[in-house]
Design a protein around this motif. Structure first.
Motif, short mmCIF file in Angstrom:
data_model
loop_
_atom_site.label_atom_id
_atom_site.label_comp_id
_atom_site.label_asym_id
_atom_site.label_seq_id
_atom_site.Cartn_x
_atom_site.Cartn_y
_atom_site.Cartn_z
N ALA A 58 0.86 -1.20 0.00
CA ALA A 58 0.00 0.00 0.00
C ALA A 58 0.89 1.24 0.00
CB ALA A 58 -0.92 -0.01 1.22
N ASP A 79 -0.43 -1.33 -4.29
CA ASP A 79 -1.81 -0.86 -4.13
C ASP A 79 -1.74 0.66 -4.16
OD1 ASP A 79 -4.56 -0.71 -3.30
OD2 ASP A 79 -3.84 -0.30 -1.28
N ARG A 149 -15.05 -3.49 -4.33
CA ARG A 149 -14.69 -3.55 -2.92
C ARG A 149 -15.94 -3.83 -2.11
NH1 ARG A 149 -11.39 0.84 0.70
NH2 ARG A 149 -11.85 -0.05 2.73
N ILE A 162 -9.38 5.38 11.15
CA ILE A 162 -8.76 4.38 10.28
C ILE A 162 -9.52 3.05 10.26
CG2 ILE A 162 -6.43 5.40 10.32
CD1 ILE A 162 -5.59 3.45 12.42
N GLN A 197 -12.57 -7.45 -3.70
CA GLN A 197 -11.62 -6.87 -2.75
C GLN A 197 -12.33 -6.51 -1.47
OE1 GLN A 197 -11.17 -3.52 -1.59
NE2 GLN A 197 -9.01 -3.49 -1.02
N HIS A 199 -11.25 -4.53 2.61
CA HIS A 199 -10.23 -3.96 3.52
C HIS A 199 -10.99 -3.48 4.72
CE1 HIS A 199 -6.77 -1.69 5.01
NE2 HIS A 199 -7.59 -0.67 5.18
N GLY A 201 -9.70 -2.18 7.81
CA GLY A 201 -9.18 -1.13 8.68
C GLY A 201 -7.68 -1.26 8.81
N GLY A 237 -5.31 -4.66 3.50
CA GLY A 237 -4.15 -4.55 4.40
C GLY A 237 -4.61 -4.53 5.83
N GLY A 238 -3.90 -3.80 6.67
CA GLY A 238 -4.37 -3.59 8.04
C GLY A 238 -3.59 -4.24 9.15
N PRO A 290 -0.70 -4.82 2.37
CA PRO A 290 -0.14 -4.28 3.61
C PRO A 290 0.68 -3.01 3.34
CG PRO A 290 1.22 -6.07 2.81
CD PRO A 290 0.07 -5.96 1.85
N GLY A 291 0.54 -2.06 4.21
CA GLY A 291 1.37 -0.86 4.13
C GLY A 291 2.22 -0.78 5.38
N ARG A 292 1.55 -0.46 6.48
CA ARG A 292 2.22 -0.23 7.76
C ARG A 292 3.12 -1.39 8.16
NH1 ARG A 292 -0.40 3.03 11.61
NH2 ARG A 292 -2.34 2.50 10.56
N TYR A 333 -4.33 11.24 15.23
CA TYR A 333 -4.96 10.00 15.74
C TYR A 333 -4.58 9.70 17.17
CZ TYR A 333 -4.34 9.17 10.69
OH TYR A 333 -4.28 9.28 9.34
N TYR A 390 3.15 6.18 7.19
CA TYR A 390 2.29 7.36 7.41
C TYR A 390 3.03 8.45 8.17
CZ TYR A 390 -0.98 3.73 6.04
OH TYR A 390 -1.59 2.70 5.37
#
Ligand code: LLP
Length: 440
Positions: A58, A79, A149, A162, A197, A199, A201, A237-238, A290-292, A333, A390
């Motif tokens: 991501a 992504d 999605r 989020i 698809q 997602h 959170g 992701g998430g 996945p990003g984080r 956040y 982020y």
């Protein structure tokens, strides 16, 4: 895997002293560990070895070219959520046919661009968007690959900003309407139904929500495969990471362990165990976004203590040279980032509660409130941990502060992967109105 640790009293990234990087490149400075990113990618990849899968990083988590390049070389897909992210991926050598294009508000221009570049799929979030993609594809004589999605209505994720998988969110199409919308999409002549698809959170640290969401969407995916021959199911992701270690309680922090545990309660193996059994029988290609997880623990933000201040009421402030414009997660956040001195504190140092704040003219410009910290001196370097995701990607020029530089460390070498912005960069592209044109 062991990427940030104290060595001879100094915090290091892999084999490089962070104080040396700060001395050479100044602060605020983002520093990333290439090994950590690779290691996290490979561990997730290995945990899913039993599935035909593609990890689509991501890009929004960290879109720095060097990060995209590194992951592209691991054979990651991407992504993306904007034409800008696609441009970056292509510029970094990423493969367009491994890009999924998500987001609720794709513009006509973005759709045209992604069609021209032949992305793997558009992840579509509404019926109006389906119609727009169908129209744009028709005009350009192409068939657009799409996946809908589906919003599984599963609660998950950390902060309310989020969490995306509940039906009251703006994301996706309700699971109860999915088949009906696919039926409508199948009649649109310029679309090709390629996948489905979901997602739910971000920063999810338990397996339950993933398992529940997959269990809800898997039967729909099976039906869509039978009915329309879809090829993939993207589970989004998430996967959460460790932000909060047990430093306060006097135990070691995660980054001191020599083991990058992905999260206190969820490992990649547990994550895989929660979703693979329901996914495997589908016989679909499984995409992940996945990003984080890939980049979060791989980055720190280095900052220098500018001033110390104690108010009349006795409250202590540590004022540092990074601000909410460099790392907005605490302000936006209430995100928690471990803060550690780059020079190793002594275990006997008495900790004191202080607010760590930036120079931006807002009370929300803080990194920590009432945090128990070892004594910090003016001019001392600190590291805001787990800032790889982020962090820079959400940075801004607010208060006309130049964007920080970024360094990627690999073993004993460090590469500047983004130069610090200059004051001149701040006004690039701006024009004053000429005197004569201003009405008096
Ligand atoms: N796929 C979709 C459709 C998403 O919306 C997101 C994140 C991801 C994948 C990647 O999620 P991850 O694996 O990174 O959790 N700025 C916030 C996080 C926003 C997440 C937005 N969507 C933060 O700093 O916590």
């Amino acid at each position: 895997m062991h990427s940030f640790h104290y060595h001879k009293g100094q915090l290091r990234c892999e084999g490089v002293d962070l104080s040396a990087l700060a001395a050479e490149h100044g602060t605020p400075l983002y520093v990333y560990s290439a090994q950590t990113i690779q290691d996290h990618f490979r561990r997730l990849d290995a945990a899913l070895a039993g599935l035909d899968h593609l990890i689509c990083y991501a890009v929004k988590a960290n879109s720095t070219l060097a990060v995209l390049d590194l992951l592209g070389r691991e054979r990651a897909g991407f992504d993306i959520v904007s034409a800008g992210e696609l441009y970056r991926v292509l510029h970094a050598g990423g493969r367009p046919e491994c890009c999924t294009f998500a987001g609720v508000g794709k513009t006509r221009e973005e759709i045209e661009y992604a069609l021209r570049k032949e992305v793997l799929s558009f992840n579509v979030e509404s019926e109006a968007e389906l119609e727009m993609i169908n129209a744009v594809a028709g005009e350009s004589g192409r068939r657009a690959p799409v996946a809908l999605r589906i919003n599984p209505d599963v609660a998950a994720g950390g902060h309310k900003y989020i969490s995306t998988g509940k039906s009251e969110n703006k994301f996706g199409i309700g699971i109860d309407r999915a088949l009906e919308v696919y039926a409508a999409a199948s009649k649109m002549p310029h679309l090709r139904l390629r996948g489905v698809q979901m997602h739910i959170g971000s920063q999810i640290t338990e397996a339950g929500p993933f398992a529940r969401a997959v269990a809800k969407v898997a039967p729909v995916a099976a039906e869509l495969k039978r009915e329309y021959g879809i090829e993939f199911f993207s589970v989004g992701g998430g996967l959460g990471i460790v932000y909060k270690s047990s430093l306060e309680s006097g135990q070691e922090a995660w980054w001191q362990h020599g083991d990058n545990t992905p999260s206190p309660s969820l490992t990649v193996e547990e994550y895989a165990a929660a979703i693979v059994p329901a996914l495997k029988p589908l016989g679909l290609r499984i995409l992940l976004e996945p990003g984080r997880f890939l980049v979060g623990n791989a980055g720190v933000l280095l900052s220098t203590v500018q001033y110390l201040k104690t108010t009349a009421s006795g409250k202590k402030f540590v004022i540092v040279d990074a601000g909410m414009n460099d790392l907005i997660r605490p302000a936006l956040y209430e995100g928690y980032h471990e803060i550690v001195p780059v020079r190793e504190p002594s275990p006997t140092d008495r900790r004191e509660a202080a607010d760590v704040v930036g120079p931006v003219c807002e009370s929300g410009d803080f990194f920590a409130q009432a945090r128990e910290l070892p004594p910090l001196r003016q001019g001392e370097l600190i590291a805001l941990m787990s800032a790889g995701a982020y962090g820079f990607a959400m940075a801004s020029n607010y208060n006309s502060r130049p964007l920080a530089a970024e360094v990627m460390v690999s073993g004993k070498t460090a590469h500047v992967v983004r130069e610090r912005q200059t004051l001149r960069d701040l006004i690039r592209g701006e024009h004053r109105v000429e005197e004569a044109a201003v009405a008096h």
